[in-house]
Design a protein around this motif. Structure first.
Motif, PDB file in Angstrom:
ATOM      1  N   THR A   1      55.251  20.379  34.373  1.00  0.00           N
ATOM      2  CA  THR A   1      55.412  21.476  35.411  1.00  0.00           C
ATOM      3  C   THR A   1      54.868  22.773  34.894  1.00  0.00           C
ATOM      4  O   THR A   1      54.320  23.534  35.557  1.00  0.00           O
ATOM      5  N   VAL A   2      55.429  23.023  33.622  1.00  0.00           N
ATOM      6  CA  VAL A   2      54.925  24.397  32.774  1.00  0.00           C
ATOM      7  C   VAL A   2      53.169  24.489  32.905  1.00  0.00           C
ATOM      8  O   VAL A   2      52.774  25.332  32.999  1.00  0.00           O
ATOM      9  N   GLU A   3      52.825  23.259  32.528  1.00  0.00           N
ATOM     10  CA  GLU A   3      51.230  23.242  32.540  1.00  0.00           C
ATOM     11  C   GLU A   3      50.686  23.379  33.655  1.00  0.00           C
ATOM     12  O   GLU A   3      49.620  24.147  33.982  1.00  0.00           O
ATOM     13  N   PHE A   4      51.281  22.908  34.857  1.00  0.00           N
ATOM     14  CA  PHE A   4      50.896  23.264  36.352  1.00  0.00           C
ATOM     15  C   PHE A   4      50.741  24.544  36.391  1.00  0.00           C
ATOM     16  O   PHE A   4      49.681  25.201  37.022  1.00  0.00           O
ATOM     17  N   PHE A   5      51.820  25.221  36.137  1.00  0.00           N
ATOM     18  CA  PHE A   5      51.928  26.669  36.791  1.00  0.00           C
ATOM     19  C   PHE A   5      51.239  27.736  35.631  1.00  0.00           C
ATOM     20  O   PHE A   5      50.634  28.638  36.064  1.00  0.00           O
ATOM     21  N   THR A   6      50.953  27.148  34.215  1.00  0.00           N
ATOM     22  CA  THR A   6      50.091  27.919  33.436  1.00  0.00           C
ATOM     23  C   THR A   6      48.616  27.708  33.999  1.00  0.00           C
ATOM     24  O   THR A   6      47.878  28.856  33.858  1.00  0.00           O
ATOM     25  N   ASP A   7      48.346  26.526  34.405  1.00  0.00           N
ATOM     26  CA  ASP A   7      46.934  26.360  35.074  1.00  0.00           C
ATOM     27  C   ASP A   7      46.675  27.295  36.179  1.00  0.00           C
ATOM     28  O   ASP A   7      45.761  27.886  36.475  1.00  0.00           O
ATOM     29  N   VAL A   8      47.737  27.217  37.198  1.00  0.00           N
ATOM     30  CA  VAL A   8      47.797  28.315  38.358  1.00  0.00           C
ATOM     31  C   VAL A   8      47.535  29.693  37.650  1.00  0.00           C
ATOM     32  O   VAL A   8      46.609  30.558  38.107  1.00  0.00           O
ATOM     33  N   LEU A   9      48.223  30.088  36.980  1.00  0.00           N
ATOM     34  CA  LEU A   9      48.264  31.496  36.362  1.00  0.00           C
ATOM     35  C   LEU A   9      46.913  31.847  35.731  1.00  0.00           C
ATOM     36  O   LEU A   9      46.502  33.059  35.667  1.00  0.00           O
ATOM     37  N   ASP A  10      46.229  30.761  35.202  1.00  0.00           N
ATOM     38  CA  ASP A  10      44.821  31.101  34.448  1.00  0.00           C
ATOM     39  C   ASP A  10      43.968  31.280  35.639  1.00  0.00           C
ATOM     40  O   ASP A  10      43.168  32.205  35.440  1.00  0.00           O
ATOM     41  N   GLU A  11      43.854  30.612  36.609  1.00  0.00           N
ATOM     42  CA  GLU A  11      43.137  30.885  37.859  1.00  0.00           C
ATOM     43  C   GLU A  11      43.407  32.452  38.381  1.00  0.00           C
ATOM     44  O   GLU A  11      42.672  33.219  38.749  1.00  0.00           O
ATOM     45  N   VAL A  12      44.867  32.529  38.510  1.00  0.00           N
ATOM     46  CA  VAL A  12      44.913  34.125  39.127  1.00  0.00           C
ATOM     47  C   VAL A  12      44.598  35.078  37.981  1.00  0.00           C
ATOM     48  O   VAL A  12      44.049  36.095  38.688  1.00  0.00           O
ATOM     49  N   MET A  13      44.653  34.904  36.961  1.00  0.00           N
ATOM     50  CA  MET A  13      44.213  35.784  35.836  1.00  0.00           C
ATOM     51  C   MET A  13      42.730  36.148  35.993  1.00  0.00           C
ATOM     52  O   MET A  13      42.226  37.179  35.880  1.00  0.00           O
ATOM     53  N   ASP A  14      42.203  34.941  36.220  1.00  0.00           N
ATOM     54  CA  ASP A  14      40.650  35.052  36.348  1.00  0.00           C
ATOM     55  C   ASP A  14      40.136  35.857  37.811  1.00  0.00           C
ATOM     56  O   ASP A  14      39.393  36.649  37.616  1.00  0.00           O
ATOM     57  N   LEU A  15      41.007  35.983  38.738  1.00  0.00           N
ATOM     58  CA  LEU A  15      40.782  36.455  40.003  1.00  0.00           C
ATOM     59  C   LEU A  15      41.450  37.987  40.032  1.00  0.00           C
ATOM     60  O   LEU A  15      40.846  38.979  40.735  1.00  0.00           O
ATOM     61  N   PHE A  16      42.577  38.178  39.295  1.00  0.00           N
ATOM     62  CA  PHE A  16      43.207  39.376  39.181  1.00  0.00           C
ATOM     63  C   PHE A  16      43.087  40.321  38.285  1.00  0.00           C
ATOM     64  O   PHE A  16      43.670  40.153  37.257  1.00  0.00           O
ATOM     65  N   PRO A  17      42.405  41.627  38.355  1.00  0.00           N
ATOM     66  CA  PRO A  17      42.245  42.275  36.849  1.00  0.00           C
ATOM     67  C   PRO A  17      43.715  42.759  36.578  1.00  0.00           C
ATOM     68  O   PRO A  17      43.821  43.532  35.333  1.00  0.00           O
ATOM     69  N   SER A  18      44.594  42.875  37.487  1.00  0.00           N
ATOM     70  CA  SER A  18      45.731  43.525  37.201  1.00  0.00           C
ATOM     71  C   SER A  18      46.420  43.106  35.710  1.00  0.00           C
ATOM     72  O   SER A  18      46.494  41.742  35.534  1.00  0.00           O
ATOM     73  N   THR A  19      47.005  44.113  34.984  1.00  0.00           N
ATOM     74  CA  THR A  19      47.535  43.661  33.796  1.00  0.00           C
ATOM     75  C   THR A  19      48.872  42.934  34.012  1.00  0.00           C
ATOM     76  O   THR A  19      49.360  41.952  33.458  1.00  0.00           O
ATOM     77  N   VAL A  20      49.548  43.260  35.340  1.00  0.00           N
ATOM     78  CA  VAL A  20      50.790  42.818  35.669  1.00  0.00           C
ATOM     79  C   VAL A  20      50.716  41.919  36.528  1.00  0.00           C
ATOM     80  O   VAL A  20      49.836  41.843  37.540  1.00  0.00           O
ATOM     81  N   ILE A  21      51.420  40.549  36.296  1.00  0.00           N
ATOM     82  CA  ILE A  21      51.295  39.387  36.925  1.00  0.00           C
ATOM     83  C   ILE A  21      52.692  38.964  37.383  1.00  0.00           C
ATOM     84  O   ILE A  21      53.508  38.668  36.483  1.00  0.00           O
ATOM     85  N   GLY A  22      52.860  38.882  38.666  1.00  0.00           N
ATOM     86  CA  GLY A  22      54.305  38.285  39.185  1.00  0.00           C
ATOM     87  C   GLY A  22      54.625  36.944  39.017  1.00  0.00           C
ATOM     88  O   GLY A  22      53.759  35.961  39.169  1.00  0.00           O
ATOM     89  N   ILE A  23      55.695  36.616  38.731  1.00  0.00           N
ATOM     90  CA  ILE A  23      55.990  35.125  38.356  1.00  0.00           C
ATOM     91  C   ILE A  23      57.651  34.839  39.002  1.00  0.00           C
ATOM     92  O   ILE A  23      57.950  33.778  39.009  1.00  0.00           O
ATOM     93  N   GLY A  24      57.887  35.731  39.994  1.00  0.00           N
ATOM     94  CA  GLY A  24      59.027  35.518  40.746  1.00  0.00           C
ATOM     95  C   GLY A  24      60.353  35.556  39.983  1.00  0.00           C
ATOM     96  O   GLY A  24      60.799  36.625  39.341  1.00  0.00           O
ATOM     97  N   GLY A  25      61.402  34.433  40.161  1.00  0.00           N
ATOM     98  CA  GLY A  25      62.316  34.328  39.459  1.00  0.00           C
ATOM     99  C   GLY A  25      63.739  34.821  40.295  1.00  0.00           C
ATOM    100  O   GLY A  25      64.646  34.506  39.597  1.00  0.00           O
ATOM    101  N   ASP A  26      63.747  35.024  41.534  1.00  0.00           N
ATOM    102  CA  ASP A  26      64.702  35.332  42.183  1.00  0.00           C
ATOM    103  C   ASP A  26      65.218  34.142  42.954  1.00  0.00           C
ATOM    104  O   ASP A  26      64.645  33.222  43.223  1.00  0.00           O
ATOM    105  N   GLU A  27      66.645  34.256  43.385  1.00  0.00           N
ATOM    106  CA  GLU A  27      67.350  33.166  44.044  1.00  0.00           C
ATOM    107  C   GLU A  27      66.685  31.810  43.858  1.00  0.00           C
ATOM    108  O   GLU A  27      66.534  31.149  44.689  1.00  0.00           O
TER     109      GLU A  27
END
Ligand code: ACM
Length: 544
Positions: free
Chosen positions: A283-309
């Motif tokens: 599951t960690v791997e699944f979400f780091t894969d997702v974040l890899d695509e997110v980082m390719d799409l978004f130049p923002s230094t800051v990337i949200g990972i949630g964590g609430d509720e």
């Protein structure tokens, strides 16, 4: 007769009104150096529809000139207008852009119309303005997961942000009720997770459902377009992939990510779902894969990972989750959550990015570069800054724009506590007074949060967001002085501008008939109830 003071919003640091005016006519020329060509094109595009003037490009003797000026700081501008011409100087491209936004505010509000406005004189009064923002993070979180916002309306929202010199769009892309971002490695996230069969109507637990399928998602091309459109307006898009709770849409697509492994549907009800991610390496791997695509799409230094509720009931009850805790040497379920957040944080940090989490992430330990959104009041802002984390202030009772706008019984689907535009303007202060000056430097700024459980269309978003976002924008831009009377005068002009672009904002008198939702039940609470609830929830992150 004294010349009226132009109604600039946000309030400028320095404004002096001079004598005379610059009349814009068919012969008026505009100019900018090559590096500002796109800002100039934007200004021409902003001025032409209503005025009908060609505003052709001229040379150094053009009446309206844009320029970069190395001595000015980031996002800083000067605007000088008089009978001989108008000059916008910025410390950077964003500064010039904001100077152009201020220039538009010197003209009649109708200049914002996208169609010819006949019979007007378009004249810039003589002024000297010098302005710079107080905070670097001037944001809005838009929840496009509860109700999908089509790309066209996201672009419109970005234009409205730019009008208010807001520079950060926190894009809440995933939720229990929908996954809105195409991930090429895991296509079912949007094939399955972007669609639900119906939606709850109202905020009560027994509220009915509408029986109407709802959904949508952004392709990766859509995202690239949105990011570029925002960047052209000085706006950084900060994406958020919510974990390890609020994940029912992901579980509907890939049940193996869940604790029970059972098939779930995309949620059709509001509230906090008990289903959360399992904490397996896969599951960690699944979400780091997702974040890899997110980082390719978004130049923002800051990337949200949630964590609430994130409820921990499933981890408590599940033998495998308990075994996993032993494997990892963790004692409490809270530590398991913190471990997961840290894994995603490590992944981002190793790639030069910074994680961005809701203040629950303070229950664990993230890299020092992690940015914390203080939402359950300001407790998280104090704790985070004292631990050396940068902070974005978004206390629910002051900047949650889904909260009801008054005590009136006809507010549409009234939830939580009353939050008026005056409350936002007079009481929202991103820097907690408890912090030392050194700690206070960690406050990057703040943002409004626009949750959309009860906003099923851009028209409803307009109603919830305006005029309260005008107050948020002013608090985040201007110095910390508050003058409600002066704000109201300038807000009146700003509302005329919003009328001109077709924003269906809330009137001071209350909702207009089509803005009401008669018969749909809300869930109002008092300020005291809400504050007591938040104090209880934040006890675990309140140091000392
Ligand atoms: C939140 O409002 N759950 C961040």
């Amino acid at each position: 007769m004294p010349v009226p003071t132009p109604a600039l919003l946000p309030r400028p640091q320095h404004l002096v009104v001079g004598e005379g005016e610059l009349l814009l006519d068919a012969g008026t020329r505009v100019s900018a150096p090559d590096e500002l060509a796109d800002v100039l094109a934007w200004l021409q595009g902003a001025l032409r529809p209503a005025t009908g003037l060609p505003l052709r490009e001229g040379g150094d003797d053009a009446a309206i000139r844009l320029a970069l000026h190395a001595d000015l700081g980031p996002e800083t501008f000067t605007l000088s207008t008089g009978p001989d011409g108008a000059v916008v100087r910025g410390g950077d491209r964003a500064g010039v852009f904001y100077g152009c936004q201020a220039l538009l505010q010197l003209l009649p509000p109708a200049v914002h119309r996208r169609a010819p406005v006949a019979g007007r004189r378009w004249a810039l009064p003589a002024v000297e303005v010098r302005d710079a923002p107080r905070f670097a993070w001037r944001g809005v979180m838009l929840d496009v997961a509860r109700h999908f916002t089509p790309k066209h309306d996201v672009l419109r929202f970005i234009d409205l942000m730019a009008m208010h010199r807001l520079n950060t769009l926190h894009w809440h892309l995933t939720e229990d009720q929908g996954w809105r971002l195409e991930i090429t490695k895991y296509p079912r996230l949007t094939e399955v997770g972007a669609w639900r069969s119906e939606s709850q109507v109202g905020a009560a637990e027994d509220s009915p459902s509408d029986g109407r399928p709802h959904g949508g998602f952004y392709t990766q091309d859509d995202v690239r377009e949105v990011v570029a459109y925002a960047a052209a307006r000085g706006i950084t898009v900060v994406p958020e992939i919510e974990t390890p709770g609020h994940v029912r849409a992901a579980l509907a697509a890939y049940p193996e990510l869940g604790v029970t492994g059972e098939q779930r549907d995309v949620s059709t009800r509001w509230g906090i779902e008990v289903d959360v991610l399992n904490m397996e390496e896969s599951t960690v791997e699944f979400f780091t894969d997702v974040l890899d695509e997110v980082m390719d799409l978004f130049p923002s230094t800051v990337i949200g990972i949630g964590g609430d509720e994130c409820p921990r009931d499933q981890w408590r009850a599940d033998p495998r989750a308990q075994q996993r805790m032993r494997e990892l040497g963790l004692e409490r379920e809270a530590d398991l959550q913190a471990w997961f957040m840290r894994r995603l944080d490590d992944h981002l940090t190793a790639r030069g990015r910074r994680s961005f989490g809701w203040d629950e992430v303070l229950e664990g330990e993230l890299a020092p570069t992690a940015v914390v959104a203080s939402w359950r009041g300001m407790a998280g802002a104090v704790t985070a800054a004292r631990r050396g984390h940068d902070v974005v202030a978004c206390p629910d009772e002051l900047v949650y724009l889904d909260y009801r706008q008054s005590e009136l019984p006809n507010e549409p689907i009234p939830v939580a506590t009353p939050l008026t535009v005056e409350d936002v303007y007079t009481r929202f202060e991103p820097v907690p007074p408890e912090l030392t000056p050194e700690e206070a430097r960690h406050v990057l700024g703040g943002q409004a949060n626009v949750w959309t459980e009860h906003a099923d269309s851009p028209r409803t978003v307009d109603y919830l967001v305006f005029p309260r976002l005008c107050a948020v924008a002013e608090v985040l831009w201007a110095d910390d002085e508050r003058d409600l009377e002066d704000f109201q005068r300038r807000l009146d002009a700003q509302l005329e501008r919003l009328d001109a672009v077709g924003v269906e904002h809330r009137r001071a008198s209350g909702p207009l008939p089509w803005q009401e939702r008669p018969g749909v039940v809300g869930r109002p609470s008092t300020r005291e109830e809400r504050a007591a609830h938040m104090a209880e929830l934040t006890r675990s992150i309140t140091d000392g």
